[in-house]
Scaffold this motif. Structure first.
Motif, PDB file in Angstrom:
ATOM      1  N   ASP A  30      71.794 -25.140 -27.804  1.00 23.84           N
ATOM      2  CA  ASP A  30      70.977 -24.620 -28.912  1.00 23.84           C
ATOM      3  C   ASP A  30      69.537 -25.102 -28.828  1.00 23.84           C
ATOM      4  OD1 ASP A  30      73.155 -23.230 -30.004  1.00 23.84           O
ATOM      5  OD2 ASP A  30      73.789 -24.989 -31.139  1.00 23.84           O
ATOM      6  N   GLY A  31      68.989 -25.107 -27.622  1.00 24.34           N
ATOM      7  CA  GLY A  31      67.598 -25.496 -27.425  1.00 24.34           C
ATOM      8  C   GLY A  31      67.337 -26.989 -27.456  1.00 24.34           C
ATOM      9  N   LYS A  32      68.370 -27.809 -27.663  1.00 28.87           N
ATOM     10  CA  LYS A  32      68.208 -29.261 -27.708  1.00 28.87           C
ATOM     11  C   LYS A  32      68.713 -29.891 -26.418  1.00 28.87           C
ATOM     12  CE  LYS A  32      68.636 -29.593 -32.696  1.00 28.87           C
ATOM     13  NZ  LYS A  32      69.413 -30.133 -33.802  1.00 28.87           N
ATOM     14  N   LYS A  33      68.060 -30.980 -26.037  1.00 28.16           N
ATOM     15  CA  LYS A  33      68.371 -31.697 -24.802  1.00 28.16           C
ATOM     16  C   LYS A  33      69.283 -32.884 -25.112  1.00 28.16           C
ATOM     17  CE  LYS A  33      65.817 -34.114 -21.172  1.00 28.16           C
ATOM     18  NZ  LYS A  33      64.472 -34.423 -20.677  1.00 28.16           N
ATOM     19  N   TYR A  34      70.403 -32.989 -24.396  1.00 29.69           N
ATOM     20  CA  TYR A  34      71.343 -34.103 -24.538  1.00 29.69           C
ATOM     21  C   TYR A  34      71.419 -34.836 -23.204  1.00 29.69           C
ATOM     22  CZ  TYR A  34      72.581 -31.878 -28.891  1.00 29.69           C
ATOM     23  OH  TYR A  34      72.517 -31.324 -30.147  1.00 29.69           O
ATOM     24  N   THR A  35      70.994 -36.087 -23.196  1.00 27.78           N
ATOM     25  CA  THR A  35      70.980 -36.883 -21.970  1.00 27.78           C
ATOM     26  C   THR A  35      72.250 -37.733 -21.886  1.00 27.78           C
ATOM     27  OG1 THR A  35      69.671 -38.575 -23.086  1.00 27.78           O
ATOM     28  CG2 THR A  35      68.461 -36.911 -21.829  1.00 27.78           C
ATOM     29  N   LEU A  36      72.344 -38.528 -20.870  1.00 29.27           N
ATOM     30  CA  LEU A  36      73.551 -39.313 -20.583  1.00 29.27           C
ATOM     31  C   LEU A  36      74.007 -40.201 -21.729  1.00 29.27           C
ATOM     32  CD1 LEU A  36      72.924 -40.604 -16.976  1.00 29.27           C
ATOM     33  CD2 LEU A  36      74.415 -38.759 -17.700  1.00 29.27           C
ATOM     34  N   ALA A  37      75.304 -40.321 -21.823  1.00 28.93           N
ATOM     35  CA  ALA A  37      75.945 -41.276 -22.727  1.00 28.93           C
ATOM     36  C   ALA A  37      76.579 -42.361 -21.865  1.00 28.93           C
ATOM     37  CB  ALA A  37      77.013 -40.569 -23.558  1.00 28.93           C
ATOM     38  N   SER A  38      77.154 -43.355 -22.493  1.00 29.72           N
ATOM     39  CA  SER A  38      77.831 -44.399 -21.728  1.00 29.72           C
ATOM     40  C   SER A  38      79.071 -43.820 -21.056  1.00 29.72           C
ATOM     41  CB  SER A  38      78.209 -45.565 -22.641  1.00 29.72           C
ATOM     42  OG  SER A  38      79.115 -45.119 -23.628  1.00 29.72           O
ATOM     43  N   GLY A  39      79.411 -44.368 -19.947  1.00 28.01           N
ATOM     44  CA  GLY A  39      80.557 -43.913 -19.168  1.00 28.01           C
ATOM     45  C   GLY A  39      80.328 -44.252 -17.714  1.00 28.01           C
ATOM     46  N   ASN A  40      81.262 -43.919 -16.871  1.00 27.17           N
ATOM     47  CA  ASN A  40      81.140 -44.188 -15.441  1.00 27.17           C
ATOM     48  C   ASN A  40      80.361 -43.044 -14.789  1.00 27.17           C
ATOM     49  OD1 ASN A  40      81.415 -45.344 -12.971  1.00 27.17           O
ATOM     50  ND2 ASN A  40      83.554 -44.752 -12.691  1.00 27.17           N
ATOM     51  N   ASN A  41      79.061 -42.935 -15.123  1.00 24.54           N
ATOM     52  CA  ASN A  41      78.203 -41.883 -14.595  1.00 24.54           C
ATOM     53  C   ASN A  41      77.931 -42.121 -13.113  1.00 24.54           C
ATOM     54  OD1 ASN A  41      77.467 -40.280 -17.065  1.00 24.54           O
ATOM     55  ND2 ASN A  41      76.814 -42.302 -17.742  1.00 24.54           N
ATOM     56  N   PHE A  42      78.004 -41.036 -12.328  1.00 19.05           N
ATOM     57  CA  PHE A  42      77.850 -41.189 -10.881  1.00 19.05           C
ATOM     58  C   PHE A  42      76.379 -41.325 -10.489  1.00 19.05           C
ATOM     59  CE2 PHE A  42      76.638 -36.776 -10.861  1.00 19.05           C
ATOM     60  CZ  PHE A  42      75.951 -36.569  -9.680  1.00 19.05           C
ATOM     61  N   GLY A  43      76.161 -41.846  -9.313  1.00 26.45           N
ATOM     62  CA  GLY A  43      74.844 -41.956  -8.712  1.00 26.45           C
ATOM     63  C   GLY A  43      74.974 -42.599  -7.348  1.00 26.45           C
ATOM     64  N   GLN A  44      74.396 -41.934  -6.346  1.00 23.00           N
ATOM     65  CA  GLN A  44      74.441 -42.493  -4.988  1.00 23.00           C
ATOM     66  C   GLN A  44      73.534 -41.686  -4.071  1.00 23.00           C
ATOM     67  OE1 GLN A  44      78.742 -41.452  -4.592  1.00 23.00           O
ATOM     68  NE2 GLN A  44      78.164 -40.962  -2.494  1.00 23.00           N
ATOM     69  N   GLU A  45      73.405 -42.154  -2.856  1.00 25.20           N
ATOM     70  CA  GLU A  45      72.641 -41.430  -1.845  1.00 25.20           C
ATOM     71  C   GLU A  45      73.592 -40.511  -1.090  1.00 25.20           C
ATOM     72  OE1 GLU A  45      69.244 -43.141   0.597  1.00 25.20           O
ATOM     73  OE2 GLU A  45      70.909 -43.158   2.025  1.00 25.20           O
ATOM     74  N   PRO A  61      77.273 -32.139 -29.975  1.00 21.98           N
ATOM     75  CA  PRO A  61      77.824 -31.723 -31.272  1.00 21.98           C
ATOM     76  C   PRO A  61      79.290 -31.307 -31.134  1.00 21.98           C
ATOM     77  CG  PRO A  61      75.733 -30.622 -30.844  1.00 21.98           C
ATOM     78  CD  PRO A  61      76.123 -31.325 -29.585  1.00 21.98           C
ATOM     79  N   PRO A  62      80.059 -31.353 -32.243  1.00 23.68           N
ATOM     80  CA  PRO A  62      81.489 -31.031 -32.170  1.00 23.68           C
ATOM     81  C   PRO A  62      81.796 -29.571 -31.839  1.00 23.68           C
ATOM     82  CG  PRO A  62      80.825 -31.512 -34.429  1.00 23.68           C
ATOM     83  CD  PRO A  62      79.654 -31.811 -33.563  1.00 23.68           C
ATOM     84  N   LYS A  63      80.963 -28.638 -32.239  1.00 23.97           N
ATOM     85  CA  LYS A  63      81.182 -27.214 -31.957  1.00 23.97           C
ATOM     86  C   LYS A  63      80.015 -26.684 -31.128  1.00 23.97           C
ATOM     87  CE  LYS A  63      84.975 -26.607 -34.275  1.00 23.97           C
ATOM     88  NZ  LYS A  63      86.221 -26.323 -33.619  1.00 23.97           N
ATOM     89  N   ILE A  64      80.335 -26.084 -29.990  1.00 25.64           N
ATOM     90  CA  ILE A  64      79.310 -25.592 -29.067  1.00 25.64           C
ATOM     91  C   ILE A  64      79.659 -24.166 -28.671  1.00 25.64           C
ATOM     92  CG2 ILE A  64      78.241 -25.909 -26.806  1.00 25.64           C
ATOM     93  CD1 ILE A  64      79.089 -28.892 -27.073  1.00 25.64           C
ATOM     94  N   LYS A  65      78.733 -23.248 -28.880  1.00 25.04           N
ATOM     95  CA  LYS A  65      78.966 -21.865 -28.458  1.00 25.04           C
ATOM     96  C   LYS A  65      78.642 -21.684 -26.986  1.00 25.04           C
ATOM     97  CE  LYS A  65      78.390 -19.740 -32.919  1.00 25.04           C
ATOM     98  NZ  LYS A  65      77.632 -18.859 -33.767  1.00 25.04           N
ATOM     99  N   GLU A  66      77.570 -22.288 -26.552  1.00 30.59           N
ATOM    100  CA  GLU A  66      77.192 -22.191 -25.145  1.00 30.59           C
ATOM    101  C   GLU A  66      76.348 -23.391 -24.753  1.00 30.59           C
ATOM    102  OE1 GLU A  66      74.321 -19.363 -22.674  1.00 30.59           O
ATOM    103  OE2 GLU A  66      76.137 -18.339 -23.348  1.00 30.59           O
ATOM    104  N   ALA A  67      76.629 -23.934 -23.581  1.00 32.54           N
ATOM    105  CA  ALA A  67      75.879 -25.072 -23.060  1.00 32.54           C
ATOM    106  C   ALA A  67      75.382 -24.736 -21.663  1.00 32.54           C
ATOM    107  CB  ALA A  67      76.757 -26.314 -23.022  1.00 32.54           C
TER     108      ALA A  67
END
Length: 88
Positions: A30-45, A61-67
């Motif tokens: 919905d036009g809003k930017k959601y960045t990383l949350a805590s978790g085992n987020n990947f990253g490597q070369e 958000p709890p209800k999402i029509k399209e992401a």
């Protein structure tokens, strides 16, 4: 709000190794930017011609029509994927 896990598969099509991680992506809802949350987020070369698969975690958000998942390394938007809804 709820936390979602997004599976990301990447291939290095370039001629040099590149670094990539979940921090290079964000969710747009919905036009809003959601960045990383805590978790085992990947990253490597990734070596030239190689592939990796990992996960990024986002609080949304709890209800999402399209992401959309947006790939934005070095502050330049390079790719966007439509993901649809995340509703149970």
């Amino acid at each position: 709000m709820k936390k979602v896990k997004i599976k990301i598969h990447a291939k290095n099509k370039g001629t040099q190794p590149i670094g990539i991680g979940a921090g290079d992506f964000y969710l747009k809802i919905d036009g809003k930017k959601y960045t990383l949350a805590s978790g085992n987020n990947f990253g490597q070369e990734i070596a030239k011609g190689k592939e990796i698969t990992g996960y990024g975690y986002y609080t949304v958000p709890p209800k999402i029509k399209e992401a959309e998942l947006v790939y934005i390394p070095q502050e330049k938007e390079l790719e966007v994927w439509k993901l649809g809804d995340f509703n149970d």
